[in-house]
Scaffold this active site. Structure first.
Site, PDB file in Angstrom:
ATOM      1  N   LYS A  27       0.024   4.282  -0.242  1.00 54.97           N
ATOM      2  CA  LYS A  27      -0.612   5.455   0.396  1.00 54.97           C
ATOM      3  C   LYS A  27      -0.373   6.711  -0.454  1.00 54.97           C
ATOM      4  O   LYS A  27      -0.358   6.644  -1.671  1.00 54.97           O
ATOM      5  CB  LYS A  27      -0.100   5.628   1.823  1.00 54.97           C
ATOM      6  CG  LYS A  27      -0.258   4.357   2.646  1.00 54.97           C
ATOM      7  CD  LYS A  27      -0.023   4.554   4.115  1.00 54.97           C
ATOM      8  CE  LYS A  27      -0.185   3.235   4.837  1.00 54.97           C
ATOM      9  NZ  LYS A  27      -0.099   3.355   6.282  1.00 54.97           N
TER      10      LYS A  27
ATOM     11  N   HIS B 157      -9.651   1.485   4.797  1.00 57.38           N
ATOM     12  CA  HIS B 157      -8.390   1.572   5.545  1.00 57.38           C
ATOM     13  C   HIS B 157      -8.602   2.499   6.748  1.00 57.38           C
ATOM     14  O   HIS B 157      -9.352   3.477   6.658  1.00 57.38           O
ATOM     15  CB  HIS B 157      -7.286   2.112   4.620  1.00 57.38           C
ATOM     16  CG  HIS B 157      -5.927   2.024   5.230  1.00 57.38           C
ATOM     17  ND1 HIS B 157      -5.509   2.894   6.199  1.00 57.38           N
ATOM     18  CD2 HIS B 157      -4.910   1.151   5.034  1.00 57.38           C
ATOM     19  CE1 HIS B 157      -4.280   2.568   6.579  1.00 57.38           C
ATOM     20  NE2 HIS B 157      -3.894   1.502   5.882  1.00 57.38           N
TER      21      HIS B 157
ATOM     22  N   GLY C 293       2.367   2.096  10.799  1.00 60.28           N
ATOM     23  CA  GLY C 293       3.368   3.154  10.663  1.00 60.28           C
ATOM     24  C   GLY C 293       4.061   3.511  11.968  1.00 60.28           C
ATOM     25  O   GLY C 293       4.722   4.536  12.070  1.00 60.28           O
TER      26      GLY C 293
ATOM     27  N   SER D 255       3.153  -2.301  10.306  1.00 57.22           N
ATOM     28  CA  SER D 255       4.601  -2.426  10.501  1.00 57.22           C
ATOM     29  C   SER D 255       5.148  -3.809  10.126  1.00 57.22           C
ATOM     30  O   SER D 255       6.031  -4.344  10.806  1.00 57.22           O
ATOM     31  CB  SER D 255       4.980  -2.049  11.941  1.00 57.22           C
ATOM     32  OG  SER D 255       4.606  -0.711  12.211  1.00 57.22           O
TER      33      SER D 255
ATOM     34  N   ASN E 111       0.865  -1.184   0.000  1.00 51.56           N
ATOM     35  CA  ASN E 111       0.000   0.000   0.000  1.00 51.56           C
ATOM     36  C   ASN E 111       0.903   1.235   0.000  1.00 51.56           C
ATOM     37  O   ASN E 111       1.528   1.543   1.007  1.00 51.56           O
ATOM     38  CB  ASN E 111      -0.885  -0.052   1.263  1.00 51.56           C
ATOM     39  CG  ASN E 111      -1.694   1.204   1.459  1.00 51.56           C
ATOM     40  OD1 ASN E 111      -1.786   2.051   0.562  1.00 51.56           O
ATOM     41  ND2 ASN E 111      -2.298   1.335   2.638  1.00 51.56           N
TER      42      ASN E 111
ATOM     43  N   GLU F  40      -6.945   4.798   7.915  1.00 55.21           N
ATOM     44  CA  GLU F  40      -6.678   6.216   7.635  1.00 55.21           C
ATOM     45  C   GLU F  40      -7.887   6.861   6.966  1.00 55.21           C
ATOM     46  O   GLU F  40      -8.168   8.040   7.180  1.00 55.21           O
ATOM     47  CB  GLU F  40      -5.417   6.342   6.769  1.00 55.21           C
ATOM     48  CG  GLU F  40      -4.164   6.030   7.586  1.00 55.21           C
ATOM     49  CD  GLU F  40      -3.016   5.441   6.794  1.00 55.21           C
ATOM     50  OE1 GLU F  40      -3.029   5.500   5.548  1.00 55.21           O
ATOM     51  OE2 GLU F  40      -2.098   4.891   7.433  1.00 55.21           O
TER      52      GLU F  40
ATOM     53  N   GLU G 257      -5.760  -4.719  10.518  1.00 49.21           N
ATOM     54  CA  GLU G 257      -4.684  -3.770  10.760  1.00 49.21           C
ATOM     55  C   GLU G 257      -4.953  -3.024  12.066  1.00 49.21           C
ATOM     56  O   GLU G 257      -5.742  -2.065  12.081  1.00 49.21           O
ATOM     57  CB  GLU G 257      -4.608  -2.752   9.615  1.00 49.21           C
ATOM     58  CG  GLU G 257      -4.321  -3.397   8.272  1.00 49.21           C
ATOM     59  CD  GLU G 257      -3.726  -2.390   7.301  1.00 49.21           C
ATOM     60  OE1 GLU G 257      -2.607  -2.629   6.834  1.00 49.21           O
ATOM     61  OE2 GLU G 257      -4.366  -1.360   7.037  1.00 49.21           O
TER      62      GLU G 257
HETATM   63  P1  PGA Z   1       2.721   0.151   7.633  1.00 48.40           P
HETATM   64  O1  PGA Z   1       1.262   0.419   6.998  1.00 48.40           O
HETATM   65  O2  PGA Z   1       3.205  -1.154   7.072  1.00 48.40           O
HETATM   66  O3  PGA Z   1       3.562   1.324   7.206  1.00 48.40           O
HETATM   67  O4  PGA Z   1       2.533   0.083   9.114  1.00 48.40           O
HETATM   68  C1  PGA Z   1       0.368  -0.633   6.790  1.00 48.40           C
HETATM   69  C2  PGA Z   1      -0.927  -0.111   6.224  1.00 48.40           C
HETATM   70  O5  PGA Z   1      -1.406   0.942   6.683  1.00 48.40           O
HETATM   71  O6  PGA Z   1      -1.519  -0.723   5.309  1.00 48.40           O
END
Ligand code: PGA
Length: 255
Positions: A11, A96, A174, A214, A9, A98, A168
């Site tokens: 983003k 997601h 992140g 992560s 992803n 976010e 997630e």
């Molecule tokens: P990350 O993000 O691997 O940077 O923690 C995962 C995601 O939000 O899909």
């Protein structure tokens, strides 16, 4: 029996299209010859066709990061499922955290989007997960179960068979703080138990539940040991071709 799925992803990574092409091509060539694993890249909308072209002769599929449920009309700023299909997508990320956190998405909008993905033959990757406050309050599973049940209300049985769920935990995205394999397995098994109640016999066993938050070269192998972890949704580490290739080739070095 479930084909592992590893998705990157990107983003809002501000790559130029040339940089996106180079990264996708590196992933595509490193994925060539891979068997028994599905690999997906989810770049921002403006890079979709560039990435789709760059991975065309590789096993890598392309995903949108979002879609809108209407097919046309006065919806400034939105992109429909058929437009994603036309741009070369086979998958689409939906809900997601976010998007839930910053763009007001709810279980209702997630369900509409999952239904829209189904209607145009896209494989929905529906994201669920609890915040740290919810985990600390002991309601993580209540939250996740609600997200799963409510997110699937518009899916047909045929669409259900194409569904992918990504667990997630918001506190792991992140942050460098990954859920332990035990924590991931516990939630994935609980999600599968919910799927057994809402999906026809057999389908729940075949659905893939990805872990995200992560994921890195250093933890993918142990996460993939978990019986109900069927792949990963990878943010930060998918922006580095070597790291992402190590992730998609998980456990191969020990073979
Ligand atoms: P990350 O993000 O691997 O940077 O923690 C995962 C995601 O939000 O899909």
């Amino acid at each position: 029996m479930r084909t592992p799925l590893l998705a990157g992803n990107w983003k809002l990574q501000p790559l130029t299209r040339a940089e996106a092409r180079a990264l996708a091509a590196a992933v595509g060539s490193g994925a060539r010859g891979i068997a028994g694993r599905d690999i997906v890249l989810a770049p921002p909308f403006t890079m979709l066709t560039t990435v789709a072209e760059a991975v065309a002769d590789s096993p890598v599929a392309v995903a949108g990061q979002n879609l809108y449920w209407e097919k046309s009309g006065a919806f400034t700023g939105e992109i429909s499922g058929p437009m994603l299909v036309d741009a070369g997508c086979r998958y689409v990320l939906i809900g997601h955290s976010e998007r839930r956190q910053f763009f007001g998405e709810t279980d209702y909008t997630v369900a509409k989007k999952v239904g829209a993905a189904d209607a145009c033959g896209l494989n929905p990757v529906m994201c669920v997960g609890e915040t740290l406050e919810q985990r600390d309050a002991g309601v993580a599973m209540v939250v996740i179960e609600k997200q799963v049940r409510r997110g699937l209300v518009e899916l047909t049985t045929e669409g259900l068979a194409r569904l992918v769920i990504a667990y997630e935990p918001v506190w792991a995205i992140g942050t460098g703080r990954t859920a332990s394999p035990e924590q991931a397995q516990e939630v994935h098994a609980a999600i599968r138990a919910v799927l057994r109640e809402v999906a026809p016999r057999g389908i729940a066993e075949s659905l893939r539940i990805l872990y995200g938050g992560s994921v890195k070269p250093g933890n993918i192998d142990e996460l993939m040991e978990c019986p109900d972890v069927d792949g990963a949704l990878v943010g930060g580490a998918s922006l580095n071709a070597d790291d992402f290739l190590r992730i998609i080739h998980f456990q191969e070095s020990s073979l």
